[in-house]
Design a protein around this motif. Structure first.
Motif, PDB file in Angstrom:
ATOM      1  N   ARG A 130       0.836  -1.206   0.000  1.00 29.93           N
ATOM      2  CA  ARG A 130       0.000   0.000   0.000  1.00 29.93           C
ATOM      3  C   ARG A 130       0.874   1.261   0.000  1.00 29.93           C
ATOM      4  NH1 ARG A 130      -3.507  -3.207   3.135  1.00 29.93           N
ATOM      5  NH2 ARG A 130      -2.418  -2.657   5.066  1.00 29.93           N
ATOM      6  N   GLU A 131       1.931   1.264   0.812  1.00 34.02           N
ATOM      7  CA  GLU A 131       2.834   2.415   0.850  1.00 34.02           C
ATOM      8  C   GLU A 131       3.516   2.611  -0.502  1.00 34.02           C
ATOM      9  OE1 GLU A 131       3.437   4.706   3.176  1.00 34.02           O
ATOM     10  OE2 GLU A 131       1.821   3.851   4.383  1.00 34.02           O
ATOM     11  N   HIS A 136       4.116   5.695  -5.687  1.00 32.36           N
ATOM     12  CA  HIS A 136       4.026   5.767  -7.137  1.00 32.36           C
ATOM     13  C   HIS A 136       2.937   6.728  -7.595  1.00 32.36           C
ATOM     14  CE1 HIS A 136       6.058   1.569  -7.331  1.00 32.36           C
ATOM     15  NE2 HIS A 136       6.938   2.537  -7.319  1.00 32.36           N
ATOM     16  N   GLN A 137       1.898   6.901  -6.784  1.00 34.20           N
ATOM     17  CA  GLN A 137       0.883   7.905  -7.106  1.00 34.20           C
ATOM     18  C   GLN A 137       1.449   9.316  -6.953  1.00 34.20           C
ATOM     19  OE1 GLN A 137      -2.255   6.822  -4.415  1.00 34.20           O
ATOM     20  NE2 GLN A 137      -3.037   5.167  -5.722  1.00 34.20           N
ATOM     21  N   LEU A 138       2.282   9.514  -5.904  1.00 31.83           N
ATOM     22  CA  LEU A 138       2.906  10.812  -5.690  1.00 31.83           C
ATOM     23  C   LEU A 138       3.901  11.135  -6.789  1.00 31.83           C
ATOM     24  CD1 LEU A 138       3.613  10.714  -1.849  1.00 31.83           C
ATOM     25  CD2 LEU A 138       2.166  12.379  -3.026  1.00 31.83           C
ATOM     26  N   ASN A 139       4.637  10.127  -7.239  1.00 32.20           N
ATOM     27  CA  ASN A 139       5.665  10.348  -8.243  1.00 32.20           C
ATOM     28  C   ASN A 139       5.783   9.125  -9.142  1.00 32.20           C
ATOM     29  OD1 ASN A 139       8.062  11.024  -9.671  1.00 32.20           O
ATOM     30  ND2 ASN A 139       8.610  12.403  -7.996  1.00 32.20           N
ATOM     31  N   LEU A 254      13.261  12.398  -6.382  1.00 34.77           N
ATOM     32  CA  LEU A 254      12.869  12.079  -5.009  1.00 34.77           C
ATOM     33  C   LEU A 254      12.717  13.326  -4.152  1.00 34.77           C
ATOM     34  CD1 LEU A 254      14.993   8.907  -4.166  1.00 34.77           C
ATOM     35  CD2 LEU A 254      12.505   9.077  -4.156  1.00 34.77           C
ATOM     36  N   GLN A 255      13.682  14.241  -4.244  1.00 36.01           N
ATOM     37  CA  GLN A 255      13.613  15.450  -3.433  1.00 36.01           C
ATOM     38  C   GLN A 255      12.440  16.333  -3.837  1.00 36.01           C
ATOM     39  OE1 GLN A 255      17.497  17.330  -3.341  1.00 36.01           O
ATOM     40  NE2 GLN A 255      18.517  15.391  -2.875  1.00 36.01           N
ATOM     41  N   GLY A 256      12.042  16.219  -5.110  1.00 38.68           N
ATOM     42  CA  GLY A 256      10.890  16.993  -5.574  1.00 38.68           C
ATOM     43  C   GLY A 256       9.591  16.606  -4.887  1.00 38.68           C
ATOM     44  N   ILE A 257       9.532  15.404  -4.344  1.00 39.28           N
ATOM     45  CA  ILE A 257       8.325  14.977  -3.624  1.00 39.28           C
ATOM     46  C   ILE A 257       8.154  15.797  -2.353  1.00 39.28           C
ATOM     47  CG2 ILE A 257       7.220  13.049  -2.425  1.00 39.28           C
ATOM     48  CD1 ILE A 257       8.755  11.140  -4.245  1.00 39.28           C
TER      49      ILE A 257
END
Length: 379
Positions: A130-131, A136-139, A254-257
């Motif tokens: 789930r995590e 993957h939805q975030l980025n 990654l940092q863009g998240i």
């Protein structure tokens, strides 16, 4: 710390070794990382989670003293730079019936350790999945860049993070002051947590050998070998032009998240300095080993030979240590490569100009490394 103690039900984290890296990291996040509101919430949650896991591992080990008697014998340890085939190689070595990797879900929740009777139905596997879907939805781009899956081989990063000393902490935000501190930090406390985690997991699912990997090991080979003196070391190599650019792209993503905005050139400059330092340390260890008459201290595997013939590459690794993979292992490797193509979720695209350099610039920057190990440039 108070939130972690409340969740864990105790303030006993085994030692205070996590305190300085925590303070250094939080200061860097506050002053340098340009975090968004989401980033502040997410990274606070991440830090609390690591401390809770550290507490639970300490408490479980105290309640199960037999874990400290578990011997981690002759682990395979892959210590090449990121993006040099380390993930693929760890998965292929882990197909050996006598070995096992640290699985991605295990790395996040070490205790209670899964057992042979419960591992396949452990509810933490679904929690991890789930995590993963949430990430993957975030980025969505991250799925193309790095293999994710609860049952796939994991890096050693989650275990080193239990002391908050590792390169993985720097993938979440641009934190150069923490990075400079980490470069000269004693990694012994992090490896104490690393070994404690492996011992706990080994009580539940015994194994002859572990398959371990993270580029972070390259920065501290002496400390690694202090804990695992009979480790079988594998150094993977690839043209550092695309490696450096891919790492910069991955970390910018990654940092863009978590950040309000990212500067790809700043991220690239930060990571090329880090990668150069890691290679310099690896080459310095190589010099010392050769001076001692130990030129065969590790086996060198080039990315192109791994991709051209994975079975042959694994045979080369085993032969270096006077062994050979059994026929079942070779068959499993062939089956894996058929079923998990490299571009399963697409191709990771990146351009050196986005980070303020060209491949010609990088070829000159990395000349000492590529000439030492005869690394071919990629087209």
């Amino acid at each position: 710390v108070a939130a972690a103690a409340k969740e864990a039900g105790s303030s006993d984290f085994g030692s205070e070794s996590y305190r300085e890296p925590l303070e250094r990291y939080v200061d860097a996040l506050e002053g340098e990382a340009n975090l968004s509101t989401f980033g502040r919430i997410a990274l606070r949650k991440m830090l609390v989670s690591h401390l809770v896991t550290r507490h639970r591992l300490h408490a479980w080990t105290q309640a199960h003293p037999e874990a400290e008697r578990e011997e981690i014998r002759r682990p395979w340890v892959i210590l090449g730079l990121p993006r040099t085939g380390t993930s693929l190689l760890s998965m292929l070595l882990a197909l050996d019936p006598m070995a096992r990797p640290l699985l991605q879900w295990e790395g996040r929740t070490v205790v209670p350790p899964p057992t042979l009777a419960t591992a396949n139905e452990d509810p933490r596997i679904a929690d991890f999945a789930r995590e993963e879907r949430r990430l993957h939805q975030l980025n969505p781009a991250f799925r193309v860049m790095h293999p994710m899956g609860a049952m796939l081989a994991e890096e050693c990063i989650p275990l080193l993070m239990l002391d908050l000393r590792c390169l993985g902490m720097e993938t979440q935000g641009l934190v150069p002051s923490y990075g400079k501190w980490l470069r000269d930090s004693d990694m012994t406390p992090a490896y104490i947590q690393h070994k404690k985690g492996l011992q706990a997991l080994q009580t539940g699912i015994p194994t002859e050998n572990w398959v371990l990997k993270t580029p972070n090991h390259l920065w501290c080979i002496d400390t690694l070998l202090a804990f695992y003196p009979d480790a079988r070391l594998i150094w993977t190599h690839r043209d550092p032009g695309p490696v450096t650019t891919s790492v910069a792209s991955l970390n910018s993503t990654l940092q863009g998240i978590f950040s309000r905005s990212t500067d790809p050139r700043a991220v690239g400059a930060d990571w090329i300095e880090k990668l150069r330092d890691g290679i310099a340390r690896g080459m310095a260890y190589d010099d010392r080993a050769r001076a001692r008459g130990e030129a065969d201290w590790c086996v060198h595997i080039h990315y192109n030979e791994l991709m051209r013939d994975p079975v042959a590459a694994v045979r080369k690794i085993y032969a270096h240590f006077d062994e050979e993979p059994n026929p079942l292992h070779a068959r499993r490797i062939a089956a894996w490569m058929r079923e998990k193509p490299q571009d399963e979720f697409g191709r990771h695209g990146y351009e050196p100009e986005d980070f303020g350099w060209s491949y010609e610039d990088l070829a000159e920057t990395w000349k000492d490394y590529t000439e030492r190990f005869d690394i071919e440039r990629e087209k």
